[in-house]
Enzyme design. Structure first.
Site, PDB file in Angstrom:
ATOM      1  N   GLN A 131       0.837  -1.212   0.000  1.00 19.94           N
ATOM      2  CA  GLN A 131       0.000   0.000   0.000  1.00 19.94           C
ATOM      3  C   GLN A 131       0.866   1.254   0.000  1.00 19.94           C
ATOM      4  O   GLN A 131       0.664   2.169  -0.790  1.00 19.94           O
ATOM      5  CB  GLN A 131      -0.914   0.006   1.236  1.00 19.94           C
ATOM      6  CG  GLN A 131      -1.875   1.194   1.255  1.00 19.94           C
ATOM      7  CD  GLN A 131      -2.446   1.497   2.628  1.00 19.94           C
ATOM      8  OE1 GLN A 131      -1.973   0.983   3.646  1.00 19.94           O
ATOM      9  NE2 GLN A 131      -3.469   2.326   2.661  1.00 19.94           N
ATOM     10  N   LEU A 132       1.827   1.297   0.889  1.00 18.26           N
ATOM     11  CA  LEU A 132       2.685   2.475   1.008  1.00 18.26           C
ATOM     12  C   LEU A 132       3.829   2.431  -0.004  1.00 18.26           C
ATOM     13  O   LEU A 132       4.157   3.436  -0.642  1.00 18.26           O
ATOM     14  CB  LEU A 132       3.263   2.497   2.426  1.00 18.26           C
ATOM     15  CG  LEU A 132       3.680   3.838   2.942  1.00 18.26           C
ATOM     16  CD1 LEU A 132       2.463   4.621   3.392  1.00 18.26           C
ATOM     17  CD2 LEU A 132       4.631   3.661   4.109  1.00 18.26           C
ATOM     18  N   ASP A 159      13.145 -11.718  -1.783  1.00 26.88           N
ATOM     19  CA  ASP A 159      12.493 -12.246  -0.597  1.00 26.88           C
ATOM     20  C   ASP A 159      13.373 -11.767   0.551  1.00 26.88           C
ATOM     21  O   ASP A 159      14.514 -12.224   0.701  1.00 26.88           O
ATOM     22  CB  ASP A 159      12.442 -13.776  -0.667  1.00 26.88           C
ATOM     23  CG  ASP A 159      11.878 -14.385   0.606  1.00 26.88           C
ATOM     24  OD1 ASP A 159      11.789 -13.671   1.631  1.00 26.88           O
ATOM     25  OD2 ASP A 159      11.546 -15.591   0.582  1.00 26.88           O
ATOM     26  N   TYR A 202       2.177  -8.399  15.456  1.00 31.76           N
ATOM     27  CA  TYR A 202       2.681  -7.304  14.612  1.00 31.76           C
ATOM     28  C   TYR A 202       3.198  -6.163  15.494  1.00 31.76           C
ATOM     29  O   TYR A 202       4.306  -5.656  15.284  1.00 31.76           O
ATOM     30  CB  TYR A 202       1.535  -6.829  13.710  1.00 31.76           C
ATOM     31  CG  TYR A 202       1.778  -5.555  12.957  1.00 31.76           C
ATOM     32  CD1 TYR A 202       2.704  -5.474  11.927  1.00 31.76           C
ATOM     33  CD2 TYR A 202       1.032  -4.407  13.255  1.00 31.76           C
ATOM     34  CE1 TYR A 202       2.889  -4.296  11.219  1.00 31.76           C
ATOM     35  CE2 TYR A 202       1.210  -3.227  12.550  1.00 31.76           C
ATOM     36  CZ  TYR A 202       2.145  -3.173  11.540  1.00 31.76           C
ATOM     37  OH  TYR A 202       2.322  -2.010  10.836  1.00 31.76           O
TER      38      TYR A 202
HETATM   39  N1  SER Z   1      -2.602   0.031   9.368  1.00 34.29           N
HETATM   40  C1  SER Z   1      -1.877  -0.861  10.226  1.00 34.29           C
HETATM   41  C2  SER Z   1      -2.693  -2.021  10.636  1.00 34.29           C
HETATM   42  O1  SER Z   1      -3.876  -1.895  10.690  1.00 34.29           O
HETATM   43  C3  SER Z   1      -1.403  -0.123  11.445  1.00 34.29           C
HETATM   44  O2  SER Z   1      -0.019  -0.133  11.430  1.00 34.29           O
HETATM   45  O3  SER Z   1      -2.179  -3.032  10.907  1.00 34.29           O
END
Ligand code: SER
Length: 317
Positions: free
Chosen positions: A13-14, A50, A140
């Site tokens: 996305q970014l 990778d 995460y």
């Molecule tokens: N947009 C991200 C997520 O929802 C936040 O770092 O995981």
């Protein structure tokens, strides 16, 4: 020395938007985009990498005489919960590879994105300060909080110039997010423009920090351009754009599409959102390198709808 930038995770996305901004800044031949797969129609230099493969990153860095690395590859908050240990392995292995390749090749600057996901119940939810206690509740978030400390370690121990931002949810028309908890706030605009109802996986009052893609990209470039001495925060900078709930964004959309319909069907992602801040205090970014966001919810909504209408080729509402 000429700047040559390697972007890892360039299809994301970014990454997909950042690559274009970096090509504009440094020239199309000085940006090496990389991801697990080639992107059809991509214009510029592309290498398959990778990022769990140290040798492959090393090879690309040597071949192209890379001087800066932007490491954007990661498994995000919601997706990461499917396979926690695998998420940890991938997020940390790729970061260690980037840090080590950077150290061994005297890379001039490294960018490592962190996230609002580093915060948990131990942090105040409103205007969460940069130095808040970090007790992330997703794998995460744990990988990002840990990564921030490793970034700082490489700076303190080896002088590697690693810079980092804690991105809020990024909202853009240029690309689609994948696997995050804030993804609803991109999807909602697609549905609105297509005239479809939207089913939201968060509660109507789940206020989260968000940022327009343009602001997120500009923040990244401004941070990376700032003089080294100005960067006093070597873990990661809080970064604020604007904050809103699903009900607030729906209300803003209704001003343009009065018939827009939203219904709420919160799932496990609501529990993730419950642990995150409602809003972010980004004083350190403002004071240390002059950060200033431009998009509020109204400007974001108008831009998203205008651009997505053009994308879907629809006549004005
Ligand atoms: N947009 C991200 C997520 O929802 C936040 O770092 O995981």
């Amino acid at each position: 020395m000429e700047t040559v930038v390697l972007v890892i995770g360039a299809n994301g996305q970014l990454g997909s938007v950042l690559v274009k901004a970096l090509q504009d800044k440094f020239g199309i031949n000085n940006v090496i985009a990389s991801d697990l797969r080639y992107r059809d129609g991509f214009k510029g230099q592309f290498e398959i990498i990778d990022a769990t493969d140290f040798e492959r990153i090393q090879e690309v860095v040597e071949t192209h005489k890379v001087t800066q690395i932007y490491h954007l590859a990661a498994i995000l908050s919601a997706k990461g919960e499917e396979h926690p240990l695998q998420t940890w392995d991938i997020n940390m292995k790729t970061l260690f590879n980037v840090l080590e390749v950077s150290r061994l090749n005297n890379i001039e600057k490294v960018f490592f994105p962190s996230s609002i996901a580093v915060f948990g119940d131990g942090a105040v939810k409103y205007e969460t300060p940069n130095t808040a206690y970090l007790d992330p509740a997703t794998v995460y978030g744990i990988s990002k909080a840990t990564g921030e400390n490793w970034a700082q370690y490489y700076f303190l121990r080896y002088g590697l110039d690693v810079r980092s931002l804690r991105y809020p949810g990024v909202i853009g028309y240029q690309s689609l997010p994948g696997g995050g908890t804030t993804d609803y706030a991109v999807d909602i605009f697609h549905k609105a423009v297509l005239g479809e109802p939207f089913q939201c996986f968060l509660n109507e009052d789940a206020t989260l920090p968000m940022i327009m893609m343009e602001d997120a990209i500009r923040a990244t470039i401004e941070l990376m351009d700032a003089p080294k001495e100005a960067i006093k925060t070597r873990t990661s900078y809080n970064l604020a754009g604007t904050s809103f709930s699903p009900a607030e964004i729906a209300n803003e959309i209704t001003k343009i599409y009065p018939d827009f319909k939203i219904e709420y069907a919160p799932d496990f992602r609501q529990q993730i959102a419950d642990k995150w801040p409602n809003s972010i205090d980004d004083t350190a970014a403002r004071e240390e390198w002059g950060w200033q966001p431009e998009f509020n919810l109204e400007a974001m909504t108008k831009t998203m709808i205008k651009e997505l209408k053009a994308y879907y080729n629809l006549i004005p509402a």
